[in-house]
Design an enzyme around this catalytic site. Structure first.
Site, PDB file in Angstrom:
ATOM      1  CB  ALA A 223      -1.115  -0.198   1.189  1.00 52.01           C
ATOM      2  CG  ASP A 246      -7.265 -12.155  -4.329  1.00 45.52           C
ATOM      3  OD1 ASP A 246      -6.354 -12.017  -3.630  1.00 45.52           O
ATOM      4  OD2 ASP A 246      -7.727 -13.058  -5.029  1.00 45.52           O
ATOM      5  CB  ALA A 249      -0.882 -12.524  -8.521  1.00 47.17           C
ATOM      6  CB  ALA A 250      -0.740  -7.146  -5.789  1.00 50.05           C
ATOM      7  N   GLY A 251       2.158  -8.413  -6.657  1.00 53.97           N
ATOM      8  CA  GLY A 251       3.756  -8.253  -7.005  1.00 53.97           C
ATOM      9  C   GLY A 251       3.993  -8.521  -8.126  1.00 53.97           C
ATOM     10  CG  ASP A 252       3.649 -12.783  -9.272  1.00 52.80           C
ATOM     11  OD1 ASP A 252       4.531 -12.669  -8.749  1.00 52.80           O
ATOM     12  OD2 ASP A 252       2.646 -13.554  -8.959  1.00 52.80           O
TER      13      ASP A 252
HETATM   14  O1  RIB Z   1       2.269 -14.513  -6.297  1.00 50.63           O
HETATM   15  C1  RIB Z   1       1.102 -15.225  -6.335  1.00 50.63           C
HETATM   16  C2  RIB Z   1       1.509 -16.595  -6.646  1.00 50.63           C
HETATM   17  O2  RIB Z   1       2.000 -17.426  -5.652  1.00 50.63           O
HETATM   18  C3  RIB Z   1       0.025 -17.489  -6.691  1.00 50.63           C
HETATM   19  O3  RIB Z   1      -0.446 -17.110  -8.137  1.00 50.63           O
HETATM   20  C4  RIB Z   1       0.803 -18.660  -6.557  1.00 50.63           C
HETATM   21  O4  RIB Z   1       0.631 -19.691  -7.516  1.00 50.63           O
HETATM   22  C5  RIB Z   1       1.908 -18.700  -5.959  1.00 50.63           C
HETATM   23  O5  RIB Z   1       3.125 -19.082  -6.822  1.00 50.63           O
END
Ligand code: RIB
Length: 310
Positions: A223, A246, A249-252
């Site tokens: 945040a 949710d 996967a925000a970091g992804d």
């Molecule tokens: O960063 C989120 C991911 O972490 C999820 O999709 C899960 O599969 C883990 O790899």
């Protein structure tokens, strides 16, 4: 536009909505269960592809229904999957994900077919990965393969972005090959032993990692946005206020957005701002790859936030 390669994990996310995280010995009633395609590698690939990038994923799936469904959804998202192999004797990687009412998550993973990402596998897919300019890595595939790939592709002049997640100790030998390292707070603590509690400890942790040889430390602070530490010192990039559903996967999403912006050859500061925006938008929807925005959605949100004064 530069091409993006991702060498990383592919998981089936088994996602539960819970009022709060279960305690040891406790059985808790959740309100919803869903399956989503996930895995940090695949998520970052989908994030960059949905933004319009040319993205190649190298990773492994199992010969099971999860694997087949995920393979279809990766292709539908526009990810090039010529370097995705099916492991006949291993199940698709899985993640058990609890998401609480505030949108925070707790995740456990089982590697399964992701263990098929070995140096031998990487040699088989090398011709495909070698066409890429920017390479994204995470820590959900075997360390031996990661070390091999990072060294090999750095030698070949690729830009290396490493997301040190899930947190584990890393050798300087690896860190020295990394152009941009993107730890969150837990990973920053794990890598430096420093608890990030204020500006001074954040600066100390980022500087400690920079001095171990990475080109730049890009700390994802949720945040609070992101902090970039490079030869110019520490800079803060506040994030955008959105309605969080949710955070999975925000970091992804952030890393995929960063890669996309760098592929468009934006300067690093603009790339970090764009990554913040993509990360923030991804928290407004459920799931991992299902929450990654398109470029049109990102630009629309940028306009709305701009009109609101941010
Ligand atoms: O960063 C989120 C991911 O972490 C999820 O999709 C899960 O599969 C883990 O790899």
């Amino acid at each position: 536009m530069k091409k993006i390669g991702v060498i990383g994990s592919i998981n089936a996310d088994l996602h539960m909505r819970v009022p709060r995280f279960a305690q040891p010995g406790e059985t808790l009633k959740g309100s919803a269960f869903s399956f989503f395609p996930g895995g940090k590698g695949a998520n970052q690939a989908v994030a960059a592809a949905r933004l319009g990038g040319e993205v190649y994923l190298a990773g492994c799936l199992g010969a099971d229904p999860f694997g087949r469904t995920i393979s279809e959804s990766l292709s539908a998202a526009g990810v090039h999957c010529q370097a995705v192999e099916v492991q006949q004797d291993l199940p698709t990687g899985t993640a058990m994900i609890q998401v609480d009412d505030s949108g925070q998550n707790a995740i456990c993973i089982v590697s399964g077919a992701n263990d098929g990402v070995t140096p031998l596998f990487l040699r088989r897919v090398q011709a495909i990965v070698d066409t890429c300019d920017i390479l994204l890595f995470q820590l959900e595939v075997p360390m031996e393969a990661l070390l091999y790939a990072v060294k090999e592709y750095r030698r070949r002049g690729k830009q290396i972005i490493l997301d040190p997640a899930p947190a584990e100790p890393l050798h300087n030998e690896l860190l020295r090959q990394v152009d941009i390292l993107t730890p969150n707070e837990t990973e920053l603590r794990q890598l430096t032993g420093i608890d990030v509690v204020d500006d001074a400890s954040r600066l100390a942790a980022c500087r400690a990692l920079f001095e171990r040889g990475v080109g730049a430390v890009l700390h994802k602070a949720g945040a609070q946005g992101a902090y970039l530490y490079d030869s110019g010192g520490l800079r803060h990039f506040p994030t955008y206020e959105v309605k969080v559903v949710d955070t999975t996967a925000a970091g992804d999403a952030f890393n995929g957005g960063l890669a996309h912006a760098l592929a468009r050859e934006l300067p690093i500061d603009s790339a970090v701002e764009f990554a913040n925006l993509v990360g923030a938008i991804s928290t407004t929807a459920l799931g991992a790859q299902s929450a990654m925005p398109t470029l049109a959605e990102t630009e629309k949100m940028a306009q709305i936030l701009h009109l609101k004064g941010r």
